[in-house]
Design a protein around this motif. Structure first.
Motif, PDB file in Angstrom:
ATOM      1  N   ILE A  27       0.826  -1.202   0.000  1.00 47.70           N
ATOM      2  CA  ILE A  27       0.000   0.000   0.000  1.00 47.70           C
ATOM      3  C   ILE A  27       0.866   1.258   0.000  1.00 47.70           C
ATOM      4  CG2 ILE A  27      -1.915  -1.133   1.194  1.00 47.70           C
ATOM      5  CD1 ILE A  27      -1.022   0.250   3.750  1.00 47.70           C
ATOM      6  N   ARG A  28       0.277   2.337  -0.449  1.00 44.15           N
ATOM      7  CA  ARG A  28       0.835   3.676  -0.281  1.00 44.15           C
ATOM      8  C   ARG A  28      -0.083   4.379   0.704  1.00 44.15           C
ATOM      9  NH1 ARG A  28      -0.982   8.137  -1.740  1.00 44.15           N
ATOM     10  NH2 ARG A  28      -2.124   7.365  -3.532  1.00 44.15           N
ATOM     11  N   LEU A  29       0.467   4.794   1.817  1.00 45.79           N
ATOM     12  CA  LEU A  29      -0.329   5.425   2.864  1.00 45.79           C
ATOM     13  C   LEU A  29      -0.811   6.805   2.437  1.00 45.79           C
ATOM     14  CD1 LEU A  29       1.991   4.420   5.832  1.00 45.79           C
ATOM     15  CD2 LEU A  29      -0.277   3.475   5.328  1.00 45.79           C
ATOM     16  N   PRO A  30      -1.950   7.251   2.970  1.00 42.63           N
ATOM     17  CA  PRO A  30      -2.429   8.596   2.633  1.00 42.63           C
ATOM     18  C   PRO A  30      -1.539   9.651   3.281  1.00 42.63           C
ATOM     19  CG  PRO A  30      -3.811   7.646   4.325  1.00 42.63           C
ATOM     20  CD  PRO A  30      -2.852   6.565   3.892  1.00 42.63           C
ATOM     21  N   LYS A  31      -1.546  10.849   2.695  1.00 47.09           N
ATOM     22  CA  LYS A  31      -0.755  11.941   3.257  1.00 47.09           C
ATOM     23  C   LYS A  31      -1.605  13.065   3.818  1.00 47.09           C
ATOM     24  CE  LYS A  31      -0.149  14.090  -1.238  1.00 47.09           C
ATOM     25  NZ  LYS A  31       0.759  14.430  -2.306  1.00 47.09           N
ATOM     26  N   GLU A  32      -2.864  13.113   3.470  1.00 48.91           N
ATOM     27  CA  GLU A  32      -3.738  14.204   3.880  1.00 48.91           C
ATOM     28  C   GLU A  32      -4.254  14.004   5.307  1.00 48.91           C
ATOM     29  OE1 GLU A  32      -3.776  13.396  -0.425  1.00 48.91           O
ATOM     30  OE2 GLU A  32      -4.431  12.167   1.258  1.00 48.91           O
ATOM     31  N   VAL A  33      -4.085  15.021   6.145  1.00 46.80           N
ATOM     32  CA  VAL A  33      -4.658  14.980   7.491  1.00 46.80           C
ATOM     33  C   VAL A  33      -6.167  14.832   7.339  1.00 46.80           C
ATOM     34  CG1 VAL A  33      -5.094  16.358   9.570  1.00 46.80           C
ATOM     35  CG2 VAL A  33      -2.807  16.289   8.560  1.00 46.80           C
ATOM     36  N   GLY A  34      -6.746  13.974   8.151  1.00 46.46           N
ATOM     37  CA  GLY A  34      -8.178  13.702   8.062  1.00 46.46           C
ATOM     38  C   GLY A  34      -8.486  12.390   7.370  1.00 46.46           C
ATOM     39  N   ALA A  35      -7.493  11.816   6.703  1.00 42.46           N
ATOM     40  CA  ALA A  35      -7.691  10.507   6.062  1.00 42.46           C
ATOM     41  C   ALA A  35      -7.627   9.413   7.132  1.00 42.46           C
ATOM     42  CB  ALA A  35      -6.617  10.275   5.006  1.00 42.46           C
ATOM     43  N   TRP A  36      -8.420   8.366   6.928  1.00 43.72           N
ATOM     44  CA  TRP A  36      -8.436   7.227   7.836  1.00 43.72           C
ATOM     45  C   TRP A  36      -8.444   5.987   6.947  1.00 43.72           C
ATOM     46  CZ3 TRP A  36     -12.848   6.522  11.969  1.00 43.72           C
ATOM     47  CH2 TRP A  36     -12.633   5.359  12.701  1.00 43.72           C
ATOM     48  N   ALA A  37      -7.255   5.487   6.640  1.00 45.72           N
ATOM     49  CA  ALA A  37      -7.101   4.330   5.757  1.00 45.72           C
ATOM     50  C   ALA A  37      -7.104   3.050   6.585  1.00 45.72           C
ATOM     51  CB  ALA A  37      -5.798   4.440   4.977  1.00 45.72           C
ATOM     52  N   ALA A  38      -7.692   1.989   6.011  1.00 46.44           N
ATOM     53  CA  ALA A  38      -7.747   0.727   6.748  1.00 46.44           C
ATOM     54  C   ALA A  38      -7.998  -0.456   5.819  1.00 46.44           C
ATOM     55  CB  ALA A  38      -8.858   0.778   7.800  1.00 46.44           C
ATOM     56  N   ILE A  39      -7.495  -1.599   6.246  1.00 48.31           N
ATOM     57  CA  ILE A  39      -7.903  -2.911   5.713  1.00 48.31           C
ATOM     58  C   ILE A  39      -8.318  -3.699   6.945  1.00 48.31           C
ATOM     59  CG2 ILE A  39      -7.203  -5.034   4.549  1.00 48.31           C
ATOM     60  CD1 ILE A  39      -5.157  -3.402   2.963  1.00 48.31           C
ATOM     61  N   TRP A  40      -9.523  -4.277   6.897  1.00 47.43           N
ATOM     62  CA  TRP A  40     -10.039  -4.975   8.068  1.00 47.43           C
ATOM     63  C   TRP A  40     -11.043  -6.038   7.653  1.00 47.43           C
ATOM     64  CZ3 TRP A  40     -15.168  -3.162   9.814  1.00 47.43           C
ATOM     65  CH2 TRP A  40     -15.666  -2.098   9.058  1.00 47.43           C
ATOM     66  N   THR A  41     -11.425  -6.882   8.600  1.00 46.04           N
ATOM     67  CA  THR A  41     -12.417  -7.929   8.341  1.00 46.04           C
ATOM     68  C   THR A  41     -13.674  -7.641   9.144  1.00 46.04           C
ATOM     69  OG1 THR A  41     -11.713  -9.383  10.151  1.00 46.04           O
ATOM     70  CG2 THR A  41     -10.578  -9.643   8.017  1.00 46.04           C
ATOM     71  N   TRP A  42     -14.790  -8.191   8.645  1.00 45.12           N
ATOM     72  CA  TRP A  42     -16.081  -7.961   9.304  1.00 45.12           C
ATOM     73  C   TRP A  42     -17.072  -9.014   8.839  1.00 45.12           C
ATOM     74  CZ3 TRP A  42     -17.566  -4.839  13.111  1.00 45.12           C
ATOM     75  CH2 TRP A  42     -18.926  -4.573  13.299  1.00 45.12           C
ATOM     76  N   ARG A  43     -17.954  -9.432   9.723  1.00 46.46           N
ATOM     77  CA  ARG A  43     -19.079 -10.297   9.355  1.00 46.46           C
ATOM     78  C   ARG A  43     -20.111 -10.264  10.464  1.00 46.46           C
ATOM     79  NH1 ARG A  43     -20.668 -15.336  10.694  1.00 46.46           N
ATOM     80  NH2 ARG A  43     -18.706 -15.799  11.728  1.00 46.46           N
TER      81      ARG A  43
END
Length: 191
Positions: free
Chosen positions: A46-62
């Protein structure tokens, strides 16, 4: 081809039209399946975001549960990756020089029944010693949210777009014979 995940902000509000922007992969069905079962692993570049206010994630859910955070990143904490096992209550805030706004990093997570283990750039940075239960399975979510200011600062007034990139994403599942099979492909859109 990498997938860039973008969120747009309007000049008057920090909530974009869709709160999260990204690609959700289902653990049931098609040839882009990317959910997990105990013993599976996930690899992402991944390339991480640079903008303040960004909330990047990879996660699981069910079904309102089964959440494992492969990573969460907020540029206002520039050297910090968050990794959390919400299933069995374990987490790590990992500070690293390789983690910074716009940095490219390689992530790997193994979802074991006795331990969920996280790697950053080929080095294990956290083994929770708790794992997931033997019947665990979940859907994979890749997203970018926009922070509203409660836990992290909102975007700057001049920010109109933010993004992060996932150039490689693979989930491998163990076969019943004890070997592993690749369950997904890179995010280039090929089957």
């Amino acid at each position: 081809m990498a997938r860039s995940i973008r969120a747009m902000t309007s000049p008057t509000t920090w909530c974009p039209t869709a709160h999260t922007a990204g690609q959700a992969y289902s653990a049931q069905g098609d040839d882009r399946t990317a959910g997990g079962t105990p013993g599976c692993s996930l690899e992402a570049r991944i390339r991480l975001p640079k903008e303040v206010g960004a909330w990047a994630a990879i996660w699981t859910w069910r079904d309102g549960d089964q959440q494992i955070d492969v990573f969460e990143y907020h540029p206002d904490n520039p050297d910090l990756l968050e990794s959390t096992n919400h299933v069995r209550r374990a987490n790590r805030y990992h500070h690293d020089e390789a983690v910074r706004p716009a940095a490219r990093v390689d992530l790997r997570t193994v979802f074991g029944s006795r331990s969920v283990d996280w790697w950053l750039n080929g080095r294990r940075v956290f083994a929770d010693g708790r794992g997931v239960n033997r019947t665990w399975y979940a859907h994979l979510i890749v997203n970018l949210s926009v922070c509203a200011g409660r836990y992290h600062p909102p975007p700057q007034p001049e920010t109109t777009e933010m993004s992060y990139e996932v150039s490689h994403l693979v989930v491998r599942r163990p076969m019943t014979t004890g070997t592993s099979v690749e369950a997904t492909t890179s995010t280039d859109g090929a089957g």
